[in-house]
Design an enzyme around this catalytic site. Structure first.
Site, PDB file in Angstrom:
ATOM      1  N   HIS A  38       0.837  -1.209   0.000  1.00 38.12           N
ATOM      2  CA  HIS A  38       0.000   0.000   0.000  1.00 38.12           C
ATOM      3  C   HIS A  38       0.869   1.255   0.000  1.00 38.12           C
ATOM      4  O   HIS A  38       1.266   1.749   1.058  1.00 38.12           O
ATOM      5  CB  HIS A  38      -0.912  -0.018   1.234  1.00 38.12           C
ATOM      6  CG  HIS A  38      -1.999   1.003   1.192  1.00 38.12           C
ATOM      7  ND1 HIS A  38      -3.261   0.774   1.677  1.00 38.12           N
ATOM      8  CD2 HIS A  38      -2.031   2.279   0.721  1.00 38.12           C
ATOM      9  CE1 HIS A  38      -4.016   1.849   1.509  1.00 38.12           C
ATOM     10  NE2 HIS A  38      -3.277   2.783   0.939  1.00 38.12           N
TER      11      HIS A  38
ATOM     12  N   HIS B 295       1.590   5.197  -2.212  1.00 36.77           N
ATOM     13  CA  HIS B 295       1.157   6.178  -3.211  1.00 36.77           C
ATOM     14  C   HIS B 295       2.418   6.760  -3.836  1.00 36.77           C
ATOM     15  O   HIS B 295       3.199   7.419  -3.143  1.00 36.77           O
ATOM     16  CB  HIS B 295       0.316   7.269  -2.543  1.00 36.77           C
ATOM     17  CG  HIS B 295      -0.931   6.729  -1.896  1.00 36.77           C
ATOM     18  ND1 HIS B 295      -2.118   6.607  -2.573  1.00 36.77           N
ATOM     19  CD2 HIS B 295      -1.157   6.245  -0.650  1.00 36.77           C
ATOM     20  CE1 HIS B 295      -3.038   6.086  -1.762  1.00 36.77           C
ATOM     21  NE2 HIS B 295      -2.478   5.848  -0.593  1.00 36.77           N
TER      22      HIS B 295
ATOM     23  N   ARG C  83       2.364   8.717  -6.609  1.00 37.69           N
ATOM     24  CA  ARG C  83       1.998  10.054  -7.130  1.00 37.69           C
ATOM     25  C   ARG C  83       2.281  10.261  -8.615  1.00 37.69           C
ATOM     26  O   ARG C  83       2.126  11.381  -9.092  1.00 37.69           O
ATOM     27  CB  ARG C  83       2.708  11.160  -6.330  1.00 37.69           C
ATOM     28  CG  ARG C  83       2.467  11.125  -4.838  1.00 37.69           C
ATOM     29  CD  ARG C  83       1.008  11.218  -4.482  1.00 37.69           C
ATOM     30  NE  ARG C  83       0.817  11.442  -3.049  1.00 37.69           N
ATOM     31  CZ  ARG C  83      -0.297  11.102  -2.405  1.00 37.69           C
ATOM     32  NH1 ARG C  83      -1.302  10.518  -3.043  1.00 37.69           N
ATOM     33  NH2 ARG C  83      -0.419  11.342  -1.118  1.00 37.69           N
TER      34      ARG C  83
ATOM     35  N   ASN D 269      -4.984   6.315  -6.952  1.00 36.79           N
ATOM     36  CA  ASN D 269      -5.520   7.684  -6.925  1.00 36.79           C
ATOM     37  C   ASN D 269      -4.503   8.707  -7.416  1.00 36.79           C
ATOM     38  O   ASN D 269      -4.175   9.677  -6.749  1.00 36.79           O
ATOM     39  CB  ASN D 269      -6.037   8.040  -5.516  1.00 36.79           C
ATOM     40  CG  ASN D 269      -4.973   7.930  -4.451  1.00 36.79           C
ATOM     41  OD1 ASN D 269      -3.958   7.253  -4.636  1.00 36.79           O
ATOM     42  ND2 ASN D 269      -5.179   8.595  -3.331  1.00 36.79           N
TER      43      ASN D 269
ATOM     44  N   ASP E 151      -8.806   3.122  -3.297  1.00 40.61           N
ATOM     45  CA  ASP E 151      -8.144   3.690  -2.123  1.00 40.61           C
ATOM     46  C   ASP E 151      -7.965   5.210  -2.214  1.00 40.61           C
ATOM     47  O   ASP E 151      -7.656   5.750  -3.265  1.00 40.61           O
ATOM     48  CB  ASP E 151      -6.773   3.071  -1.891  1.00 40.61           C
ATOM     49  CG  ASP E 151      -6.187   3.583  -0.594  1.00 40.61           C
ATOM     50  OD1 ASP E 151      -6.814   3.361   0.452  1.00 40.61           O
ATOM     51  OD2 ASP E 151      -5.147   4.262  -0.625  1.00 40.61           O
TER      52      ASP E 151
ATOM     53  N   HIS F  80      -5.457  -0.348   5.910  1.00 39.97           N
ATOM     54  CA  HIS F  80      -5.202   0.516   7.075  1.00 39.97           C
ATOM     55  C   HIS F  80      -6.213   0.423   8.236  1.00 39.97           C
ATOM     56  O   HIS F  80      -6.915   1.390   8.535  1.00 39.97           O
ATOM     57  CB  HIS F  80      -5.028   1.974   6.653  1.00 39.97           C
ATOM     58  CG  HIS F  80      -5.936   2.476   5.549  1.00 39.97           C
ATOM     59  ND1 HIS F  80      -7.291   2.459   5.638  1.00 39.97           N
ATOM     60  CD2 HIS F  80      -5.644   2.999   4.335  1.00 39.97           C
ATOM     61  CE1 HIS F  80      -7.810   2.973   4.530  1.00 39.97           C
ATOM     62  NE2 HIS F  80      -6.827   3.303   3.720  1.00 39.97           N
TER      63      HIS F  80
ATOM     64  N   ASN G 179      -5.652   9.672   7.171  1.00 36.47           N
ATOM     65  CA  ASN G 179      -6.979   9.079   7.087  1.00 36.47           C
ATOM     66  C   ASN G 179      -6.856   7.574   6.833  1.00 36.47           C
ATOM     67  O   ASN G 179      -6.262   7.189   5.841  1.00 36.47           O
ATOM     68  CB  ASN G 179      -7.774   9.732   5.944  1.00 36.47           C
ATOM     69  CG  ASN G 179      -9.217   9.251   5.930  1.00 36.47           C
ATOM     70  OD1 ASN G 179      -9.750   8.849   6.954  1.00 36.47           O
ATOM     71  ND2 ASN G 179      -9.826   9.266   4.763  1.00 36.47           N
TER      72      ASN G 179
ATOM     73  N   ASP H  37       1.026   2.677   3.697  1.00 36.03           N
ATOM     74  CA  ASP H  37       0.154   3.761   3.221  1.00 36.03           C
ATOM     75  C   ASP H  37       1.002   5.025   3.000  1.00 36.03           C
ATOM     76  O   ASP H  37       0.557   6.146   3.279  1.00 36.03           O
ATOM     77  CB  ASP H  37      -1.006   4.022   4.187  1.00 36.03           C
ATOM     78  CG  ASP H  37      -2.124   4.833   3.531  1.00 36.03           C
ATOM     79  OD1 ASP H  37      -2.011   5.158   2.326  1.00 36.03           O
ATOM     80  OD2 ASP H  37      -3.110   5.155   4.223  1.00 36.03           O
TER      81      ASP H  37
ATOM     82  N   HIS I 127       3.280  14.217   0.576  1.00 38.99           N
ATOM     83  CA  HIS I 127       2.706  15.531   0.271  1.00 38.99           C
ATOM     84  C   HIS I 127       3.805  16.565   0.435  1.00 38.99           C
ATOM     85  O   HIS I 127       4.645  16.445   1.330  1.00 38.99           O
ATOM     86  CB  HIS I 127       1.559  15.872   1.217  1.00 38.99           C
ATOM     87  CG  HIS I 127       0.329  15.050   1.000  1.00 38.99           C
ATOM     88  ND1 HIS I 127      -0.419  15.124  -0.147  1.00 38.99           N
ATOM     89  CD2 HIS I 127      -0.284  14.133   1.780  1.00 38.99           C
ATOM     90  CE1 HIS I 127      -1.449  14.290  -0.054  1.00 38.99           C
ATOM     91  NE2 HIS I 127      -1.383  13.656   1.095  1.00 38.99           N
TER      92      HIS I 127
HETATM   93 ZN   LIG Z   1      -6.939   4.357   2.012  1.00 36.26          ZN
END
Ligand SMILES: [Zn+2]
Length: 424
Positions: free
Chosen positions: A61, A63, A65, A95, A153, A233, A279, A306, A310
C-alpha cells in the site's frame, strides 16, 4: 554475477527457518541456502554476521503520485525510498492524476518502473471509473495490462451495490479487492479522531464507527459473493474485533495496518502537527493496543505503510486545509522492529507481516528464500541506530511524524532479482 551472503541469521517463515547460514545468488535467483557455502573467485561475498537475512520486504500500500503529482513523489524517488527502507516490491494505489482506471495508465506505470529499474512496482487499479463510485473500471483489461489488484483507495466505494458487483466481477478475473473502509456520511468534514482530542482542538472528528460500519459491510459482501476482501489501514479496536470474528467464521478476509497506527495515538495531533494528519486518523491508546495485539495474534495479516507523500504546499498550511497522509517507506522496518524488541512478536512473525503475507495476499512472487525463487532479499542490521531527518529520507516529500526520532534497525542491503539496489 554471483553473490554470497555469509553468516547471516536467516529468517524465512515460508520454510519455518530461523538459523545461521549462507545464501548464494546466481543469475537473479536464490541458488542455495545452507550452513556453509564455498565461494569461487567470481563470487562477491558479503559478510553478514549479526545481520538478519529475510525475503525482500513487500509493501502492498503506497502512493507513488505518478502520473500527475510528481512534485510530491514519482516512481523513481518512491522506488529509491522503498529500496532504502528494505522493500523489494511495492503495490501503488490508483488515486493518481488521472486515476489508474485504464490499461494505458497501468502500462505507463509499469513502463516507468522498468526504466527506473529499482524495485518491483505492482499497480493497483481502480474499482470504479475515475474513482467516482458510479461504474466499474474494466477489470479484465486492467488485469491483462498488469494490475495486480483493484481498489478505490483514497476514497471509499460508497455504494454497497457497486462494491458487491466489484467483488463478483473481480472474482472472474482472480483480482484481489482492497477496501478503503470508510463510511463517507460518518466521516464527512472530519479532521482527526472523534473524541477528547477533536473536542479539545475544536476540529470535527471522524468516529471509529466510520471505519467499522464499512469493514462490517465489506466483510458481509465478501461472504455474499465468496470473493475475498482485503481491508486496508485498520485503525480501530472495533474493526479488529469485526475482522477477528469474521476470521473465526472462516470468511475470506485479510487485513493490514500501518506503523503509525501501532506506534502513535491521536495525541500526536495535539499541537496541530499536520504531518500526523492521516486518514483514517490516529486513534486512542485503546485502539493502538488492539491493533498491536491483532498483529501478534494473526487477526491483522500485514504491515503496509500507506506511504502518502505531500509537499509543504499541502502540509504547511492551517490544519483543516492540510492534506491527509504521511510517508512511511523508510521508517516502517524500524517501527515494526520495535514490536520485536518489546517481545510482542517474534522476528519470524515480523517477516510474515512485511513479506510473506503481502506476497500471498497479492499473489505476487517473493516472500520466500526457497532455492529457485527470484533473489529478492533484504539484509537487516537490527541494531543500527539512526535519526530520521529530512536529509536522510529519499522520498521527495518529508511529511513524516517521526522526524527527529531515533530509530534502531535498518536495511543495509536490498537485492532485487539478484541486483543490489540499496547498500550502506
Ligand atoms: Zn486508504
Amino acid at each position: 554475477m554471483k553473490l554470497l551472503i555469509r553468516g547471516a541469521r536467516i529468517l524465512d517463515p515460508s520454510q519455518g527457518l530461523d538459523r545461521e547460514g549462507d545464501l548464494l545468488v546466481e543469475e537473479g535467483r536464490i541458488a542455495a541456502l545452507e550452513g556453509e557455502i564455498p565461494a569461487d573467485p567470481q563470487t562477491e561475498i558479503i559478510e553478514a554476521r549479526g545481520k538478519w537475512l529475510v525475503p525482500g520486504l513487500i509493501d502492498m500500500h503506497v502512493h507513488l503520485r505518478e502520473p500527475g503529482e510528481e512534485w510530491k513523489e514519482d516512481i523513481e524517488s518512491g522506488s529509491r525510498a522503498a529500496a532504502a527502507g528494505g522493500f523489494t516490491a511495492v503495490a501503488c494505489m490508483p488515486n493518481t492524476r488521472p486515476p489508474n482506471d485504464s490499461p494505458e495508465t497501468t502500462r505507463y506505470i509499469l513502463d516507468r518502473a522498468r526504466e527506473v529499474d529499482l524495485v518491483r512496482v505492482y499497480p493497483v487499479a481502480c474499482i470504479s471509473r475515475g474513482q467516482e463510485g458510479r461504474e466499474l473500471a474494466p477489470f479484465g483489461e486492467l488485469r491483462e495490462a498488469g494490475a495486480v489488484a483493484v481498489s478505490d483507495d483514497g476514497r471509499p466505494v460508497a455504494d454497497a451495490g457497486l462494491m458487491r458487483l466489484a467483488l463478483e466481477y473481480a472474482r472472474s478475473f482472480d483480482l484481489p479487492v482492497i477496501s478503503h473502509a470508510e463510511d463517507p456520511g460518518l466521516s464527512a468534514g472530519g479532521q482527526v479522531n472523534e473524541g477528547i482530542v477533536s473536542a479539545r482542538l475544536g476540529l470535527k472528528g471522524i468516529p471509529a464507527e466510520a471505519e467499522e460500519v464499512a469493514v462490517f459491510r465489506d466483510i458481509a459482501l465478501a461472504k455474499l459473493t465468496g470473493h475475498p476482501v482485503h481491508i486496508a489501514h485498520v485503525s480501530t479496536a472495533g474493526a479488529v474485533e469485526i475482522i477477528r470474528r469474521a476470521k473465526e467464521e472462516g470468511l475470506p478476509v485479510t487485513a493490514e495496518t500501518a506503523p503509525h497506527y501501532f506506534t502513535l495515538t491521536e495525541e500526536a495531533v495535539l499541537d496541530y502537527d499536520t504531518n500526523a494528519k492521516v486518514n483514517p486518523p490516529l486513534r486512542t491508546e485503546r485502539d493502538r493496543e488492539a491493533v498491536r495485539r491483532a498483529l501478534a495474534e494473526g487477526v491483522i495479516d500485514t504491515v503496509a505503510t500507506d506511504h502518502a507523500p505531500h509537499s509543504p504546499l499541502e502540509k504547511e498550511v492551517e490544519f483543516p486545509a492540510a492534506a491527509f497522509g504521511l510517508i512511511g517507506l523508510e521508517t516502517a522496518l524500524p517501527l515494526t522492529l520495535r514490536l520485536v524488541r518489546e517481545g510482542l512478536i517474534s522476528p519470524l512473525r515480523m517477516v510474515e507481516l512485511l513479506s510473506t503475507n503481502p506476497a500471498r495476499i497479492l499473489k505476487v512472487p517473493g516472500g520466500t528464500l526457497k532455492p529457485g525463487s527470484p533473489a529478492d532479499l533484504t539484509l537487516i542490521d537490527p541494531e543500527a541506530v539512526w535519526v530520521v531527518t529530512g536529509e536522510t529520507l529519499y522520498s521527495k516529500s518529508k511529511n513524516s511524524p517521526f522526524l527527529g526520532w531515533e530509530m534502531r534497525g535498518r536495511a543495509v542491503l536490498t537485492v532485487v532479482g539478484g541486483r543490489i539496489v540499496w547498500r550502506i
